[in-house]
Write a protein that holds these residues in place. Structure first.
Motif, short mmCIF file in Angstrom:
data_model
loop_
_atom_site.label_atom_id
_atom_site.label_comp_id
_atom_site.label_asym_id
_atom_site.label_seq_id
_atom_site.Cartn_x
_atom_site.Cartn_y
_atom_site.Cartn_z
N SER A 91 0.83 -1.21 0.00
CA SER A 91 0.00 0.00 0.00
C SER A 91 0.86 1.25 0.00
O SER A 91 0.56 2.24 -0.68
N LYS B 1 -5.96 -10.25 -11.64
CA LYS B 1 -6.81 -9.42 -10.79
C LYS B 1 -5.99 -8.62 -9.79
O LYS B 1 -6.28 -7.45 -9.52
N PHE B 2 -4.93 -9.21 -9.24
CA PHE B 2 -4.16 -8.48 -8.23
C PHE B 2 -3.45 -7.28 -8.85
O PHE B 2 -3.20 -6.28 -8.17
N ASP C 48 -6.14 -4.60 -9.13
CA ASP C 48 -6.48 -4.07 -7.81
C ASP C 48 -5.41 -3.15 -7.26
O ASP C 48 -5.71 -2.15 -6.61
N GLU C 49 -4.13 -3.48 -7.50
CA GLU C 49 -3.04 -2.78 -6.84
C GLU C 49 -2.43 -1.65 -7.66
O GLU C 49 -1.89 -0.70 -7.10
N TYR D 291 -2.95 1.39 -9.74
CA TYR D 291 -4.05 2.29 -10.10
C TYR D 291 -3.97 2.77 -11.54
O TYR D 291 -4.99 3.14 -12.14
N GLU E 206 -6.33 1.45 -14.84
CA GLU E 206 -7.61 1.98 -15.31
C GLU E 206 -7.45 3.22 -16.19
O GLU E 206 -8.43 3.70 -16.76
#
Length: 410
Positions: A133, A366-367, A370-371, A373, A376
């Motif tokens: 994170s 998928k990871f 998700d991680e 950014y 997108e």
């Protein structure tokens, strides 16, 4: 009365108000002989902050607690200063970065550091999540700072003061050079800020952490002696109790496997392709491109094109290239499962950013979605062979246009 800041002298949260005071000319006195665990437990202190936390600012109109609120108060005491911005949108952006600093930077540094210092239980999987994170947050910050000296506008604002104090805490306690080198613009920003005279007067010299603090282990209580041992003559010197690692350290749970590791074996060995790509210096199409298609396993891997959605914003060449570089840094978490080429296309702005990616499996993992950014920010479509060849070998002109830059992820 003068403003009195109740805190120890080395508290990074107290630094926020003290640095703001240097910029505004407000007089703030730091309490003398403050002793954590004693001074903040007195009835007088608890009237100012019932939780007993520091810092607390004592003012003629009452006490203020929470460090960011204190810094805001000090910054606004004097008119005609730029710490709070010169327009409503600048004010909003300053508040935006203050919140980002608290929730994305400071919080994740704490989640990594405090368990290692023994303040809360250390759980390896939680630490991995905190580090991932934090990398994601610093990656976003790094991208912004690639084209900005300050967080907002062209001079120091309260956002820079708060962000620098939180980064400073991480840099001196746990963020080693090997970790922060992934974020060169964040490094440049931190060293620029802490060497500003008003920062340096409060913080002093800053030395980056050389190592990550080891996990603090607590000694287990000594075991009761067995009955037969009691009968034995007591030794002259009592034996020292054995210090045992917590059960969690003795038998850590196995790290859960990535879902991609559970896929059926593939005939394509990704590392072999990466070596072929790296070692081919001549006849690239005949050797590397042919070798790729000989190795490629369409059942075990999938090829994807990506196209940046906002190419009209790419008006500055070095900013565009830094944007791509930051994206590749954040993709590091899937290095074991991917190969990529990113092209910056065009001789004049706006520049186009396009990419080719090889992923393990039939879908984009998928990871990664998700991680990272940035994912997108791109349109993703399945790839076609001829265009794949052109992108792998950096063919120029590419679709009739010059290449400004080409980066490889391997």
């Amino acid at each position: 009365m003068a403003l009195v800041l109740h805190s120890g002298s080395g508290n990074k949260n107290a630094f926020k108000a003290l640095i703001a005071a240097e910029y505004t000319g407000v007089k703030v006195e730091l309490t003398k002989n403050f002793e954590m665990g004693v001074s903040n437990k007195t009835p007088e202190f608890l009237k100012m902050n019932p939780l007993g936390k520091i810092p607390v600012l004592e003012t003629p109109d009452g006490a203020v607690f929470e460090s960011n609120a204190i810094a805001r108060y000090v910054a606004r005491l004097k008119d005609n200063n730029s710490l709070c911005g010169s327009s409503l949108i600048e004010y909003a952006h300053i508040e935006q970065w203050i919140d980002f600093s608290a929730t994305e930077v400071d919080a994740n540094i704490g989640r990594w550091l405090y368990p290692r210092l023994g303040f809360v239980p250390h759980v390896p999987v939680h630490e991995e999540h905190a580090i991932a994170s934090l990398k994601r947050s610093l990656g976003a910050l790094n991208t912004h700072l690639a084209s900005n000296t300050y967080l907002v506008g062209h001079s120091v604002t309260l956002a820079d003061i708060v962000m620098t104090c939180n980064l400073y805490f991480g840099f001196v306690r746990i963020l080693t050079k090997s970790f922060t080198s992934e974020f060169p613009h964040v490094e440049r920003y931190l060293w620029t800020m802490v060497n500003q005279p008003n920062f340096k007067k409060v913080i002093g010299e800053v030395k980056q952490a050389e190592s990550v603090p080891p996990v603090q282990k607590k000694a287990a209580a000594p075991k009761e002696p067995k009955a037969k041992e009691v009968k034995k003559e007591a030794p002259k010197e009592a034996p020292k109790p054995k210090v045992e690692a917590p059960e969690e350290e003795e038998a850590p749970k196995p790290k859960p496997k990535n879902a991609l590791d559970l896929l059926p074996p593939s005939k394509m060995i990704l590392d072999e392709w990466k070596r072929l790509y790296s070692n081919t210096k001549t006849n690239f199409r005949e050797i590397a491109i042919k070798g790729f298609w000989d190795m490629y396993d369409p059942e075990g891997y999938s090829l994807w094109f990506c196209n940046y959605k906002y190419n009209d914003e790419n008006t500055v060449s070095f900013v565009t290239m830094n944007k791509v570089g930051g994206f590749l840094q954040r993709m590091d978490l899937c290095r074991k499962y991917a190969f990529g080429k990113m092209l910056v296309i065009g001789s004049t702005p706006p520049f186009k950013v396009k990419g080719l990616w090889l992923f393990r499996g039939q879908d984009i993992p998928k990871f990664v979605m998700d991680e990272v950014y940035d994912m997108e920010l791109y349109e993703w479509t399945k790839a076609q062979k001829e265009r794949v060849n052109a992108m792998i070998e950096d063919q120029e002109p590419f679709e009739g246009e010059e290449l400004l830059d080409a980066k490889c992820f391997k």
